[in-house]
Design a protein around this motif. Structure first.
Motif, PDB file in Angstrom:
ATOM      1  N   VAL A  13     -49.689 -17.540  23.522  1.00 52.62           N
ATOM      2  CA  VAL A  13     -49.008 -18.176  24.722  1.00 52.62           C
ATOM      3  C   VAL A  13     -47.667 -18.609  24.591  1.00 52.62           C
ATOM      4  CG1 VAL A  13     -49.480 -19.918  26.753  1.00 52.62           C
ATOM      5  CG2 VAL A  13     -51.362 -18.463  26.024  1.00 52.62           C
ATOM      6  N   ARG A  14     -47.602 -19.241  23.312  1.00 53.58           N
ATOM      7  CA  ARG A  14     -46.148 -19.893  23.116  1.00 53.58           C
ATOM      8  C   ARG A  14     -45.213 -18.811  22.872  1.00 53.58           C
ATOM      9  NH1 ARG A  14     -46.355 -25.100  22.438  1.00 53.58           N
ATOM     10  NH2 ARG A  14     -48.557 -25.892  22.772  1.00 53.58           N
ATOM     11  N   LEU A  15     -45.378 -17.558  22.394  1.00 50.52           N
ATOM     12  CA  LEU A  15     -44.647 -16.653  22.136  1.00 50.52           C
ATOM     13  C   LEU A  15     -44.297 -15.769  23.504  1.00 50.52           C
ATOM     14  CD1 LEU A  15     -46.262 -14.970  18.871  1.00 50.52           C
ATOM     15  CD2 LEU A  15     -43.800 -16.003  19.345  1.00 50.52           C
ATOM     16  N   PHE A  16     -45.383 -15.718  24.437  1.00 48.58           N
ATOM     17  CA  PHE A  16     -45.083 -15.239  25.892  1.00 48.58           C
ATOM     18  C   PHE A  16     -44.378 -15.990  26.707  1.00 48.58           C
ATOM     19  CE2 PHE A  16     -47.376 -11.343  26.045  1.00 48.58           C
ATOM     20  CZ  PHE A  16     -48.367 -11.200  25.154  1.00 48.58           C
ATOM     21  N   TYR A  17     -44.601 -17.473  26.402  1.00 53.68           N
ATOM     22  CA  TYR A  17     -43.719 -18.626  27.354  1.00 53.68           C
ATOM     23  C   TYR A  17     -42.374 -18.381  26.808  1.00 53.68           C
ATOM     24  CZ  TYR A  17     -41.971 -23.308  28.736  1.00 53.68           C
ATOM     25  OH  TYR A  17     -41.450 -24.153  29.220  1.00 53.68           O
ATOM     26  N   GLN A  18     -41.818 -17.755  25.609  1.00 55.26           N
ATOM     27  CA  GLN A  18     -40.351 -17.683  25.045  1.00 55.26           C
ATOM     28  C   GLN A  18     -40.073 -16.363  25.766  1.00 55.26           C
ATOM     29  OE1 GLN A  18     -40.166 -17.186  20.978  1.00 55.26           O
ATOM     30  NE2 GLN A  18     -41.236 -19.086  20.575  1.00 55.26           N
ATOM     31  N   ALA A  19     -40.765 -15.547  26.336  1.00 48.74           N
ATOM     32  CA  ALA A  19     -40.655 -14.207  26.837  1.00 48.74           C
ATOM     33  C   ALA A  19     -40.626 -14.357  28.235  1.00 48.74           C
ATOM     34  CB  ALA A  19     -41.563 -13.034  26.265  1.00 48.74           C
ATOM     35  N   GLY A  20     -40.839 -15.516  28.847  1.00 45.53           N
ATOM     36  CA  GLY A  20     -40.496 -15.741  30.477  1.00 45.53           C
ATOM     37  C   GLY A  20     -41.770 -15.976  31.152  1.00 45.53           C
ATOM     38  N   CYS A  21     -42.882 -16.304  30.470  1.00 51.21           N
ATOM     39  CA  CYS A  21     -44.190 -16.384  31.122  1.00 51.21           C
ATOM     40  C   CYS A  21     -44.167 -18.033  31.645  1.00 51.21           C
ATOM     41  CB  CYS A  21     -45.295 -16.557  30.137  1.00 51.21           C
ATOM     42  SG  CYS A  21     -47.016 -17.065  30.802  1.00 51.21           S
ATOM     43  N   ARG A  22     -44.494 -18.071  33.027  1.00 46.82           N
ATOM     44  CA  ARG A  22     -44.428 -19.395  33.466  1.00 46.82           C
ATOM     45  C   ARG A  22     -45.549 -19.765  34.044  1.00 46.82           C
ATOM     46  NH1 ARG A  22     -41.441 -19.806  30.345  1.00 46.82           N
ATOM     47  NH2 ARG A  22     -39.426 -20.694  30.156  1.00 46.82           N
ATOM     48  N   LYS A  23     -46.655 -18.844  34.242  1.00 47.21           N
ATOM     49  CA  LYS A  23     -47.881 -19.047  34.709  1.00 47.21           C
ATOM     50  C   LYS A  23     -49.073 -18.148  33.996  1.00 47.21           C
ATOM     51  CE  LYS A  23     -50.585 -18.055  38.689  1.00 47.21           C
ATOM     52  NZ  LYS A  23     -50.569 -17.301  40.307  1.00 47.21           N
ATOM     53  N   VAL A  24     -50.217 -19.186  33.251  1.00 52.95           N
ATOM     54  CA  VAL A  24     -51.272 -18.787  32.738  1.00 52.95           C
ATOM     55  C   VAL A  24     -52.284 -18.706  33.425  1.00 52.95           C
ATOM     56  CG1 VAL A  24     -52.589 -19.221  30.732  1.00 52.95           C
ATOM     57  CG2 VAL A  24     -49.954 -18.890  30.516  1.00 52.95           C
ATOM     58  N   ARG A  25     -53.083 -17.841  33.742  1.00 57.00           N
ATOM     59  CA  ARG A  25     -54.554 -17.810  34.274  1.00 57.00           C
ATOM     60  C   ARG A  25     -55.604 -17.637  33.223  1.00 57.00           C
ATOM     61  NH1 ARG A  25     -56.459 -18.112  39.211  1.00 57.00           N
ATOM     62  NH2 ARG A  25     -54.422 -17.751  40.033  1.00 57.00           N
ATOM     63  N   LEU A  26     -56.240 -18.491  33.035  1.00 60.69           N
ATOM     64  CA  LEU A  26     -57.427 -18.224  32.216  1.00 60.69           C
ATOM     65  C   LEU A  26     -58.564 -17.413  33.047  1.00 60.69           C
ATOM     66  CD1 LEU A  26     -57.462 -21.883  30.808  1.00 60.69           C
ATOM     67  CD2 LEU A  26     -56.622 -19.900  29.705  1.00 60.69           C
ATOM     68  N   THR A  27     -59.309 -16.439  32.347  1.00 58.13           N
ATOM     69  CA  THR A  27     -60.099 -15.765  33.149  1.00 58.13           C
ATOM     70  C   THR A  27     -61.242 -15.277  31.965  1.00 58.13           C
ATOM     71  OG1 THR A  27     -59.040 -13.670  32.403  1.00 58.13           O
ATOM     72  CG2 THR A  27     -58.498 -14.525  34.420  1.00 58.13           C
ATOM     73  N   GLY A  28     -62.169 -14.347  32.277  1.00 58.68           N
ATOM     74  CA  GLY A  28     -63.018 -13.946  31.372  1.00 58.68           C
ATOM     75  C   GLY A  28     -63.308 -12.513  31.926  1.00 58.68           C
ATOM     76  N   GLY A  29     -64.655 -11.938  31.777  1.00 50.95           N
ATOM     77  CA  GLY A  29     -66.117 -12.799  31.944  1.00 50.95           C
ATOM     78  C   GLY A  29     -65.837 -14.183  32.754  1.00 50.95           C
ATOM     79  N   GLU A  30     -66.511 -15.034  32.487  1.00 49.62           N
ATOM     80  CA  GLU A  30     -66.739 -16.287  32.938  1.00 49.62           C
ATOM     81  C   GLU A  30     -66.004 -17.334  32.011  1.00 49.62           C
ATOM     82  OE1 GLU A  30     -66.802 -19.870  34.652  1.00 49.62           O
ATOM     83  OE2 GLU A  30     -66.857 -17.935  35.881  1.00 49.62           O
ATOM     84  N   PRO A  31     -65.003 -17.801  32.157  1.00 52.11           N
ATOM     85  CA  PRO A  31     -64.184 -18.701  31.195  1.00 52.11           C
ATOM     86  C   PRO A  31     -64.944 -19.920  30.835  1.00 52.11           C
ATOM     87  CG  PRO A  31     -62.971 -18.906  33.348  1.00 52.11           C
ATOM     88  CD  PRO A  31     -63.944 -17.621  33.423  1.00 52.11           C
ATOM     89  N   LEU A  32     -65.619 -20.457  31.696  1.00 59.57           N
ATOM     90  CA  LEU A  32     -66.251 -21.667  31.388  1.00 59.57           C
ATOM     91  C   LEU A  32     -67.560 -21.516  30.439  1.00 59.57           C
ATOM     92  CD1 LEU A  32     -66.194 -23.550  34.732  1.00 59.57           C
ATOM     93  CD2 LEU A  32     -64.774 -24.100  32.694  1.00 59.57           C
ATOM     94  N   LEU A  33     -67.979 -20.438  30.139  1.00 58.19           N
ATOM     95  CA  LEU A  33     -68.872 -20.065  28.901  1.00 58.19           C
ATOM     96  C   LEU A  33     -68.201 -20.454  27.672  1.00 58.19           C
ATOM     97  CD1 LEU A  33     -70.426 -16.981  30.418  1.00 58.19           C
ATOM     98  CD2 LEU A  33     -71.516 -19.167  30.229  1.00 58.19           C
ATOM     99  N   ARG A  34     -66.960 -20.406  27.446  1.00 59.38           N
ATOM    100  CA  ARG A  34     -66.243 -20.682  26.245  1.00 59.38           C
ATOM    101  C   ARG A  34     -66.238 -22.004  26.104  1.00 59.38           C
ATOM    102  NH1 ARG A  34     -61.962 -17.371  23.054  1.00 59.38           N
ATOM    103  NH2 ARG A  34     -61.930 -18.676  21.203  1.00 59.38           N
ATOM    104  N   PRO A  35     -66.895 -22.621  24.876  1.00 58.68           N
ATOM    105  CA  PRO A  35     -66.969 -24.115  24.694  1.00 58.68           C
ATOM    106  C   PRO A  35     -65.623 -24.701  24.697  1.00 58.68           C
ATOM    107  CG  PRO A  35     -68.505 -22.818  23.433  1.00 58.68           C
ATOM    108  CD  PRO A  35     -67.787 -21.899  23.855  1.00 58.68           C
ATOM    109  N   ASP A  36     -65.380 -26.118  24.919  1.00 60.95           N
ATOM    110  CA  ASP A  36     -64.432 -26.622  24.693  1.00 60.95           C
ATOM    111  C   ASP A  36     -63.032 -26.164  25.264  1.00 60.95           C
ATOM    112  OD1 ASP A  36     -65.533 -27.162  21.457  1.00 60.95           O
ATOM    113  OD2 ASP A  36     -66.119 -28.238  23.123  1.00 60.95           O
ATOM    114  N   LEU A  37     -62.810 -25.388  26.490  1.00 58.45           N
ATOM    115  CA  LEU A  37     -61.938 -24.766  27.050  1.00 58.45           C
ATOM    116  C   LEU A  37     -60.864 -25.986  27.405  1.00 58.45           C
ATOM    117  CD1 LEU A  37     -61.276 -21.916  28.010  1.00 58.45           C
ATOM    118  CD2 LEU A  37     -61.978 -22.659  30.245  1.00 58.45           C
ATOM    119  N   ALA A  38     -61.209 -27.172  27.596  1.00 58.58           N
ATOM    120  CA  ALA A  38     -60.175 -28.220  28.059  1.00 58.58           C
ATOM    121  C   ALA A  38     -59.354 -28.211  26.886  1.00 58.58           C
ATOM    122  CB  ALA A  38     -61.171 -29.611  28.446  1.00 58.58           C
TER     123      ALA A  38
END
Ligand code: SF4
Length: 337
Positions: A60-85
């Motif tokens: 994400v840091r590399l994509f940020y350098q490439a102009g990314c200004r919005k990240v959307r977390l998705t899945g599947g169901e992203p909240l199944l991934r522990p410690d997402l915070a």
């Protein structure tokens, strides 16, 4: 590469990154993860297959350098991934980066507060019906609309506003929920978006005559409400916006089938196992995990992304009718909606 604006072969800038953090889900929505395909014997990605939080953070840091200004977390169901915070906390150190998440809402009541504390800006919740029987018909019988509504309430209390509600409309299944959903979410802090049923992936047995076109959805709404079209919030916004004449509330319609929006598409996607895709309807991705795990320097990964994006000419939704077969398209549950 910092501060560059990458343009693809059709002149579209890169701005949005959708990051799938897992291919697993606790629902089996018929239009995304039909039970008959994603049953008990389906082989999901192993923990080792998944990008680690450190790898995701580096990407994400590399994509940020490439102009990314919005990240959307998705899945599947992203909240199944522990410690997402924890992942959100690390992204939060990037200035002017909007961090959002799309979830089915069934686990939101548990995590809304900690996600907000970690720096999540807002949340989009998929909810296709209020009627429990209709909800079950689309979710594969998992969880309940009531549980999702509890999650939405918790997100509101945590301040994850505005809350966008995504409702996929499928003919013969949930058109009768359009007006009840509109009534439920016609209030400040909420934006209900109606989504035309799409031929994503290769397993949902999509039929064009099961699509309820945007024009027809508007007709349903206009039985009770007067709506006026309003301008997009930003270039590349997928939903067409409408404001209720009475009051401040608004709705959106995402009409990928009847009113495609490829000409302004600014989105790239990363699958949970680190493949880069330049379209929701892609058939192939570029393996970035191999680069990450073989010690490739940042410049090499940046260069690869730049090359892929600059060659990008995807416009599937504009050419859908010319394409005969569904075979080979990547599943939405794998690369995030
Ligand atoms: S079909 Fe592909 S190119 Fe078109 S808007 Fe969707 S993701 Fe973008």
């Amino acid at each position: 590469m910092a501060g560059v604006t990458l343009k693809d072969a059709l002149g579209r800038c890169f701005r949005d990154l959708r990051v799938s953090v897992t291919d697993r889900c606790n629902f089996r929505c018929t239009y995304c993860m039909p039970e008959e395909i994603f049953g008990h014997d389906y082989t999901f990605l192993t923990h080792r297959d998944l990008l680690s939080f450190a790898e995701l953070d580096r990407l994400v840091r590399l994509f940020y350098q490439a102009g990314c200004r919005k990240v959307r977390l998705t899945g599947g169901e992203p909240l199944l991934r522990p410690d997402l915070a924890d992942l959100i906390t690390s992204f939060r150190t990037l200035p002017d980066l909007e961090i959002t998440m799309t979830t089915n809402g069934s686990l939101l009541e548990q995590y809304a507060e900690s996600l907000k504390q970690a720096g999540l800006d807002r949340v989009t919740v998929s909810l296709d019906a209020l009627d429990e029987a209709v909800f079950a018909a689309l979710s594969g019988g998992y969880s309940s609309a009531g549980r999702v509504l509890d999650g939405i309430r918790a997100a509101e209390e945590a301040g994850l506003l505005p809350i966008k509600i995504n409702m996929v409309v499928k003919r013969g299944v949930n058109e009768n929920q359009i007006l009840p959903m509109a009534a439920a979410f016609r209030k400040p802090g909420y934006i209900l978006r109606f989504i035309e049923y799409m031929d994503v992936g290769s397993t949902n047995q999509w039929k064009a005559d099961e699509v309820v076109p945007a024009a027809e959805i508007l007709k349903h709404l206009e039985k009770l409400y007067s709506l006026v079209p309003i301008d997009p919030n930003y270039h590349g916004e997928v939903a067409r916006r409408y404001r209720y004449l009475e009051g401040e509330a608004e709705i959106g319609i995402i009409a990928s089938v009847t009113q495609p929006f490829c000409k302004d598409c600014t989105r790239a996607r990363i699958s949970a196992d680190g493949k880069l895709f330049t379209c929701l309807f892609a058939e192939q991705g570029v393996d970035l995990r191999e680069k990450l795990r073989s010690g490739a320097p940042d410049a090499e990964i940046n260069g690869l992304f730049q090359q892929v994006w600059e060659q990008r000419a995807d416009r599937y939704s504009e050419t859908r009718s010319e394409i005969s077969t569904a075979q080979g398209r990547i599943e939405m549950s794998y690369i995030g909606g």
